[in-house]
Design a protein around this motif. Structure first.
Motif, PDB file in Angstrom:
ATOM      1  N   VAL A 102       9.160  -7.439   1.979  1.00  0.00           N
ATOM      2  CA  VAL A 102      10.524  -7.350   2.495  1.00  0.00           C
ATOM      3  C   VAL A 102      10.476  -6.989   3.975  1.00  0.00           C
ATOM      4  CG1 VAL A 102      11.479  -6.683   0.243  1.00  0.00           C
ATOM      5  CG2 VAL A 102      10.782  -4.905   1.861  1.00  0.00           C
ATOM      6  N   ASP A 103      11.604  -7.153   4.642  1.00  0.00           N
ATOM      7  CA  ASP A 103      11.631  -6.801   6.059  1.00  0.00           C
ATOM      8  C   ASP A 103      12.241  -5.426   6.309  1.00  0.00           C
ATOM      9  OD1 ASP A 103      14.268  -7.445   5.535  1.00  0.00           O
ATOM     10  OD2 ASP A 103      14.311  -9.182   6.846  1.00  0.00           O
ATOM     11  N   ASP A 145       5.230   6.118  -3.628  1.00  0.00           N
ATOM     12  CA  ASP A 145       5.392   5.793  -2.207  1.00  0.00           C
ATOM     13  C   ASP A 145       4.160   6.263  -1.437  1.00  0.00           C
ATOM     14  OD1 ASP A 145       6.290   5.163   0.317  1.00  0.00           O
ATOM     15  OD2 ASP A 145       8.158   6.295   0.153  1.00  0.00           O
ATOM     16  N   PRO A 146       3.039   5.524  -1.580  1.00  0.00           N
ATOM     17  CA  PRO A 146       1.818   5.959  -0.909  1.00  0.00           C
ATOM     18  C   PRO A 146       1.763   5.597   0.570  1.00  0.00           C
ATOM     19  CG  PRO A 146       1.381   3.980  -2.155  1.00  0.00           C
ATOM     20  CD  PRO A 146       2.810   4.368  -2.447  1.00  0.00           C
ATOM     21  N   GLY A 147       2.783   4.928   1.096  1.00  0.00           N
ATOM     22  CA  GLY A 147       2.789   4.559   2.516  1.00  0.00           C
ATOM     23  C   GLY A 147       1.795   3.452   2.800  1.00  0.00           C
ATOM     24  N   ASN A 148       1.059   3.582   3.889  1.00  0.00           N
ATOM     25  CA  ASN A 148       0.023   2.608   4.246  1.00  0.00           C
ATOM     26  C   ASN A 148      -1.225   2.962   3.458  1.00  0.00           C
ATOM     27  OD1 ASN A 148      -2.248   2.092   6.880  1.00  0.00           O
ATOM     28  ND2 ASN A 148      -1.291   0.462   5.732  1.00  0.00           N
ATOM     29  N   TRP A 149      -1.283   2.468   2.227  1.00  0.00           N
ATOM     30  CA  TRP A 149      -2.299   2.911   1.277  1.00  0.00           C
ATOM     31  C   TRP A 149      -3.490   1.976   1.195  1.00  0.00           C
ATOM     32  CZ3 TRP A 149      -3.836   1.099  -3.683  1.00  0.00           C
ATOM     33  CH2 TRP A 149      -4.621   1.990  -4.392  1.00  0.00           C
ATOM     34  N   ALA A 150      -3.275   0.698   0.972  1.00  0.00           N
ATOM     35  CA  ALA A 150      -4.394  -0.195   0.667  1.00  0.00           C
ATOM     36  C   ALA A 150      -4.613  -1.297   1.689  1.00  0.00           C
ATOM     37  CB  ALA A 150      -4.211  -0.817  -0.718  1.00  0.00           C
ATOM     38  N   GLN A 209       2.864  -1.113   4.619  1.00  0.00           N
ATOM     39  CA  GLN A 209       3.181   0.046   3.792  1.00  0.00           C
ATOM     40  C   GLN A 209       3.652  -0.488   2.447  1.00  0.00           C
ATOM     41  OE1 GLN A 209       6.488   2.388   5.269  1.00  0.00           O
ATOM     42  NE2 GLN A 209       7.211   0.672   6.494  1.00  0.00           N
ATOM     43  N   GLN A 210       3.336   0.249   1.382  1.00  0.00           N
ATOM     44  CA  GLN A 210       3.652  -0.218   0.042  1.00  0.00           C
ATOM     45  C   GLN A 210       4.367   0.858  -0.757  1.00  0.00           C
ATOM     46  OE1 GLN A 210       0.132   0.082   0.791  1.00  0.00           O
ATOM     47  NE2 GLN A 210      -0.400  -2.017   1.254  1.00  0.00           N
ATOM     48  N   ILE A 211       5.227   0.415  -1.658  1.00  0.00           N
ATOM     49  CA  ILE A 211       5.751   1.264  -2.722  1.00  0.00           C
ATOM     50  C   ILE A 211       5.543   0.506  -4.029  1.00  0.00           C
ATOM     51  CG2 ILE A 211       7.418   2.460  -1.248  1.00  0.00           C
ATOM     52  CD1 ILE A 211       9.644   0.812  -2.504  1.00  0.00           C
ATOM     53  N   TYR A 212       5.505   1.236  -5.129  1.00  0.00           N
ATOM     54  CA  TYR A 212       5.294   0.640  -6.448  1.00  0.00           C
ATOM     55  C   TYR A 212       6.350   1.172  -7.394  1.00  0.00           C
ATOM     56  CZ  TYR A 212       0.731  -0.592  -4.586  1.00  0.00           C
ATOM     57  OH  TYR A 212      -0.282  -1.114  -3.813  1.00  0.00           O
ATOM     58  N   GLU A 229       4.950  -4.300  -6.719  1.00  0.00           N
ATOM     59  CA  GLU A 229       4.647  -3.739  -5.401  1.00  0.00           C
ATOM     60  C   GLU A 229       5.661  -4.312  -4.435  1.00  0.00           C
ATOM     61  OE1 GLU A 229       1.484  -4.562  -1.844  1.00  0.00           O
ATOM     62  OE2 GLU A 229       0.646  -4.383  -3.869  1.00  0.00           O
ATOM     63  N   ILE A 230       6.250  -3.451  -3.642  1.00  0.00           N
ATOM     64  CA  ILE A 230       7.162  -3.908  -2.595  1.00  0.00           C
ATOM     65  C   ILE A 230       6.537  -3.455  -1.281  1.00  0.00           C
ATOM     66  CG2 ILE A 230       9.515  -3.869  -1.714  1.00  0.00           C
ATOM     67  CD1 ILE A 230      10.262  -2.850  -4.631  1.00  0.00           C
ATOM     68  N   ASN A 231       6.270  -4.395  -0.391  1.00  0.00           N
ATOM     69  CA  ASN A 231       5.587  -4.017   0.839  1.00  0.00           C
ATOM     70  C   ASN A 231       6.321  -4.546   2.058  1.00  0.00           C
ATOM     71  OD1 ASN A 231       4.589  -6.704   1.452  1.00  0.00           O
ATOM     72  ND2 ASN A 231       2.964  -6.385  -0.069  1.00  0.00           N
ATOM     73  N   CYS A 232       5.923  -4.004   3.200  1.00  0.00           N
ATOM     74  CA  CYS A 232       6.553  -4.355   4.467  1.00  0.00           C
ATOM     75  C   CYS A 232       5.515  -4.185   5.567  1.00  0.00           C
ATOM     76  CB  CYS A 232       7.749  -3.442   4.716  1.00  0.00           C
ATOM     77  SG  CYS A 232       8.678  -3.790   6.220  1.00  0.00           S
ATOM     78  N   LYS A 233       5.497  -5.104   6.526  1.00  0.00           N
ATOM     79  CA  LYS A 233       4.592  -4.958   7.657  1.00  0.00           C
ATOM     80  C   LYS A 233       4.942  -3.713   8.444  1.00  0.00           C
ATOM     81  CE  LYS A 233       3.498  -9.792   8.251  1.00  0.00           C
ATOM     82  NZ  LYS A 233       3.598 -10.988   9.101  1.00  0.00           N
ATOM     83  N   LEU A 234       3.914  -2.980   8.872  1.00  0.00           N
ATOM     84  CA  LEU A 234       4.142  -1.818   9.725  1.00  0.00           C
ATOM     85  C   LEU A 234       4.664  -2.280  11.075  1.00  0.00           C
ATOM     86  CD1 LEU A 234       0.916   0.229   8.933  1.00  0.00           C
ATOM     87  CD2 LEU A 234       3.258   0.830   8.317  1.00  0.00           C
ATOM     88  N   ARG A 235       5.564  -1.511  11.628  1.00  0.00           N
ATOM     89  CA  ARG A 235       6.153  -1.891  12.917  1.00  0.00           C
ATOM     90  C   ARG A 235       5.567  -1.063  14.021  1.00  0.00           C
ATOM     91  NH1 ARG A 235      12.222  -2.478  10.532  1.00  0.00           N
ATOM     92  NH2 ARG A 235      11.520  -3.765   8.848  1.00  0.00           N
TER      93      ARG A 235
END
Length: 137
Positions: free
Chosen positions: A89-90, A108-113, A118-121, A131-137
């Motif tokens: 997602v954005d 909500d492990p943040g930038n985990w893997a 960054q990811q949430i599960y 898994e819902i993730n978003c590019k770090l800005r």
């Protein structure tokens, strides 16, 4: 809010055999994963535990489940044992707020893997791991 399919994770107790199926039968090319080098938690990323396919648009991940993944990584659910779909997602903050508004628990492990994400599960209402993730800005 925009979204796209980021990857699908397929569980496999014999990662190499399963990866061989995708390379030999479907002609897919295995690529090196973009895993973080450190601060990732307890998750083995060698070729016996992970295979990674990336065509530049979508990804297929194959991962060996671990009986202690949740305990080792402080997750309430295991995204490996039955696999998961990952949606990019954005605006991950908006997703977090919507989940909180619905009273839905999520890890909500943040930038985990993955480098740069960054990811949430969360479990969807049918108990599928997402898994819902978003590019770090």
């Amino acid at each position: 809010m925009g979204w796209k399919l980021h990857h699908v994770n397929v569980p496999a107790y014999n990662v190499r055999e399963t990866a061989q199926f995708y390379t030999e039968v479907l002609g897919m090319e295995e690529r090196s994963p973009a895993f973080k080098d450190r601060d990732r938690g307890n998750f083995k990323t060698d070729e016996q535990n992970v295979a990674w396919f990336d065509n530049g648009v979508e990804q297929l991940h194959i991962a060996k489940p671990s009986h202690s993944f949740c305990v080792d990584n402080h997750f309430h659910m295991d995204p490996l044992v039955n696999g998961h779909v990952a949606i990019e997602v954005d605006d991950l903050d908006a997703v977090r707020e919507r989940l909180r508004a619905r009273g839905m628990y999520f890890a909500d492990p943040g930038n985990w893997a993955l480098n740069g994400y960054q990811q949430i599960y969360v479990l969807d209402p049918a108990h599928n791991a997402v898994e819902i993730n978003c590019k770090l800005r």
